[in-house]
Design a protein around this motif. Structure first.
Motif, PDB file in Angstrom:
ATOM      1  N   ILE A 110       0.806  -1.221   0.000  1.00  0.00           N
ATOM      2  CA  ILE A 110       0.000   0.000   0.000  1.00  0.00           C
ATOM      3  C   ILE A 110       0.841   1.273   0.000  1.00  0.00           C
ATOM      4  N   ASP A 111       2.159   1.117  -0.004  1.00  0.00           N
ATOM      5  CA  ASP A 111       3.055   2.282   0.105  1.00  0.00           C
ATOM      6  C   ASP A 111       2.757   3.350  -0.946  1.00  0.00           C
ATOM      7  N   ALA A 112       2.484   2.932  -2.160  1.00  0.00           N
ATOM      8  CA  ALA A 112       2.246   3.894  -3.247  1.00  0.00           C
ATOM      9  C   ALA A 112       0.775   4.190  -3.464  1.00  0.00           C
ATOM     10  N   GLN A 113      -0.091   3.657  -2.595  1.00  0.00           N
ATOM     11  CA  GLN A 113      -1.537   3.861  -2.758  1.00  0.00           C
ATOM     12  C   GLN A 113      -2.040   4.848  -1.695  1.00  0.00           C
ATOM     13  N   SER A 114      -1.996   6.109  -2.045  1.00  0.00           N
ATOM     14  CA  SER A 114      -2.345   7.171  -1.086  1.00  0.00           C
ATOM     15  C   SER A 114      -3.809   7.172  -0.686  1.00  0.00           C
ATOM     16  N   ASN A 115      -4.646   6.519  -1.495  1.00  0.00           N
ATOM     17  CA  ASN A 115      -6.084   6.540  -1.207  1.00  0.00           C
ATOM     18  C   ASN A 115      -6.513   5.417  -0.270  1.00  0.00           C
ATOM     19  N   VAL A 116      -5.585   4.591   0.153  1.00  0.00           N
ATOM     20  CA  VAL A 116      -5.908   3.471   1.041  1.00  0.00           C
ATOM     21  C   VAL A 116      -5.765   3.893   2.497  1.00  0.00           C
ATOM     22  N   PHE A 117      -6.823   3.668   3.268  1.00  0.00           N
ATOM     23  CA  PHE A 117      -6.761   3.933   4.707  1.00  0.00           C
ATOM     24  C   PHE A 117      -6.140   2.714   5.376  1.00  0.00           C
ATOM     25  N   TYR A 118      -5.217   2.957   6.313  1.00  0.00           N
ATOM     26  CA  TYR A 118      -4.562   1.829   6.978  1.00  0.00           C
ATOM     27  C   TYR A 118      -4.149   2.215   8.396  1.00  0.00           C
ATOM     28  N   ALA A 119      -4.434   1.350   9.338  1.00  0.00           N
ATOM     29  CA  ALA A 119      -4.000   1.554  10.722  1.00  0.00           C
ATOM     30  C   ALA A 119      -3.704   0.191  11.329  1.00  0.00           C
ATOM     31  N   PHE A 120      -2.641   0.115  12.096  1.00  0.00           N
ATOM     32  CA  PHE A 120      -2.231  -1.153  12.697  1.00  0.00           C
ATOM     33  C   PHE A 120      -1.950  -0.930  14.180  1.00  0.00           C
ATOM     34  N   THR A 121      -2.522  -1.775  15.024  1.00  0.00           N
ATOM     35  CA  THR A 121      -2.254  -1.714  16.459  1.00  0.00           C
ATOM     36  C   THR A 121      -1.926  -3.121  16.948  1.00  0.00           C
ATOM     37  N   ARG A 122      -0.948  -3.192  17.831  1.00  0.00           N
ATOM     38  CA  ARG A 122      -0.520  -4.493  18.355  1.00  0.00           C
ATOM     39  C   ARG A 122      -0.714  -4.515  19.865  1.00  0.00           C
ATOM     40  N   GLY A 123      -1.470  -5.490  20.330  1.00  0.00           N
ATOM     41  CA  GLY A 123      -1.668  -5.669  21.755  1.00  0.00           C
ATOM     42  C   GLY A 123      -0.780  -6.791  22.272  1.00  0.00           C
ATOM     43  N   ILE A 124      -1.054  -7.256  23.467  1.00  0.00           N
ATOM     44  CA  ILE A 124      -0.251  -8.322  24.068  1.00  0.00           C
ATOM     45  C   ILE A 124      -0.524  -9.660  23.388  1.00  0.00           C
ATOM     46  N   LEU A 125      -1.785  -9.927  23.109  1.00  0.00           N
ATOM     47  CA  LEU A 125      -2.163 -11.224  22.553  1.00  0.00           C
ATOM     48  C   LEU A 125      -2.676 -11.160  21.117  1.00  0.00           C
ATOM     49  N   GLU A 126      -3.103  -9.992  20.689  1.00  0.00           N
ATOM     50  CA  GLU A 126      -3.684  -9.882  19.351  1.00  0.00           C
ATOM     51  C   GLU A 126      -3.343  -8.552  18.712  1.00  0.00           C
ATOM     52  N   SER A 127      -3.517  -8.500  17.411  1.00  0.00           N
ATOM     53  CA  SER A 127      -3.247  -7.275  16.644  1.00  0.00           C
ATOM     54  C   SER A 127      -4.428  -6.962  15.736  1.00  0.00           C
ATOM     55  N   ASN A 128      -4.611  -5.670  15.479  1.00  0.00           N
ATOM     56  CA  ASN A 128      -5.713  -5.217  14.632  1.00  0.00           C
ATOM     57  C   ASN A 128      -5.192  -4.507  13.399  1.00  0.00           C
ATOM     58  N   ILE A 129      -5.851  -4.750  12.297  1.00  0.00           N
ATOM     59  CA  ILE A 129      -5.565  -4.022  11.061  1.00  0.00           C
ATOM     60  C   ILE A 129      -6.876  -3.409  10.583  1.00  0.00           C
ATOM     61  N   ILE A 130      -6.880  -2.099  10.451  1.00  0.00           N
ATOM     62  CA  ILE A 130      -8.026  -1.387   9.900  1.00  0.00           C
ATOM     63  C   ILE A 130      -7.607  -0.915   8.519  1.00  0.00           C
ATOM     64  N   ILE A 131      -8.346  -1.302   7.514  1.00  0.00           N
ATOM     65  CA  ILE A 131      -7.908  -1.020   6.146  1.00  0.00           C
ATOM     66  C   ILE A 131      -9.118  -0.847   5.223  1.00  0.00           C
ATOM     67  N   SER A 132      -8.905  -0.149   4.127  1.00  0.00           N
ATOM     68  CA  SER A 132      -9.962   0.013   3.130  1.00  0.00           C
ATOM     69  C   SER A 132     -10.415  -1.360   2.657  1.00  0.00           C
ATOM     70  N   SER A 133     -11.717  -1.543   2.567  1.00  0.00           N
ATOM     71  CA  SER A 133     -12.273  -2.852   2.230  1.00  0.00           C
ATOM     72  C   SER A 133     -11.847  -3.346   0.853  1.00  0.00           C
ATOM     73  N   SER A 134     -11.384  -2.441   0.006  1.00  0.00           N
ATOM     74  CA  SER A 134     -10.908  -2.845  -1.321  1.00  0.00           C
ATOM     75  C   SER A 134      -9.677  -3.745  -1.218  1.00  0.00           C
ATOM     76  N   GLN A 135      -9.024  -3.740  -0.042  1.00  0.00           N
ATOM     77  CA  GLN A 135      -7.812  -4.529   0.160  1.00  0.00           C
ATOM     78  C   GLN A 135      -8.070  -5.837   0.919  1.00  0.00           C
TER      79      GLN A 135
END
Length: 218
Positions: A110-135
């Protein structure tokens, strides 16, 4: 030995909206005393008269309302742009030794895709990825060897630019959460950086949530 006043305080602290209404003198003491009679009696293991509970309510001193702080009001009034992004998905994966490798593939993709929303969070046991549904298909393929704990689609993100030094102002996030909760808006996810705050809600309530946050500034 526990007192009626201590029981009343414990019940009020567990219900911040009720406590706030009490502090603003917009609640009927008699009606509230009737409502608290059974819980207080159960806590003390004996019958308690509503008159005694009403007296405890009148003597109760709620914490200072942070919403009246001049500094907090200035910060809220100076909130920056509010941005809405729709058509998002939230993936939850179990943490593993290989998860970061899968994550790095997504970053390159997604580095070159400026229109893609992306967020990543890492917890102790699990991680979340929030991303544009097109991906979604790419995420599923990249993380096919990982343990998917949950996937939620049809989400929208509302991002708010915060003024500098917002971390030194007590009660800023509370005011945002409180307004949304008063309107019955459930938050699916919360993500923040130093000067940006993002809430993730279901698509059907995004317009309402946006209006609530926008009104904060007025």
């Amino acid at each position: 030995m526990k007192t009626i006043a201590a029981c009343v305080e414990e019940l009020l602290v567990a219900q911040p909206f009720l406590e706030e209404a009490l502090s603003r003198n917009i609640i009927n003491y008699s009606a509230l005393a009737e409502e608290l009679a059974d819980p207080v009696s159960e806590m003390l293991r004996k019958p308690v008269k509503t008159g005694a509970i009403m007296m405890a309510l009148r003597r109760y001193s709620p914490p200072k309302d942070l919403g009246n702080s001049p500094r907090l009001k200035r910060v809220i009034e100076s909130l920056g742009d509010i941005t809405v992004r729709s058509n998002l998905s939230d993936f939850t994966f179990q943490n593993s030794k290989t998860l970061i490798l899968s994550h790095s593939k997504v970053l390159q993709h997604i580095d070159a895709q400026s229109n893609v929303f992306y967020a990543f969070t890492r917890g102790i046991l699990e991680s979340n990825i929030i991303i544009s549904s097109s991906q979604n298909a790419y995420i599923k393929e990249s993380f096919k060897d990982e343990t998917l704990l949950g996937l939620k689609e049809h989400l929208s993100a509302i991002s708010i630019s915060l003024p500098e030094n917002n971390s030194k102002v007590t009660g800023l996030y509370y005011q945002i959460f409180k307004r949304l909760a008063w309107e019955g808006i459930a938050l699916y996810e919360v993500v923040s950086t130093t000067n940006e705050f993002t809430v993730l809600v279901e698509d059907e309530v995004v317009d309402k949530a946006f209006s609530v946050i926008k009104r904060l500034k007025s």
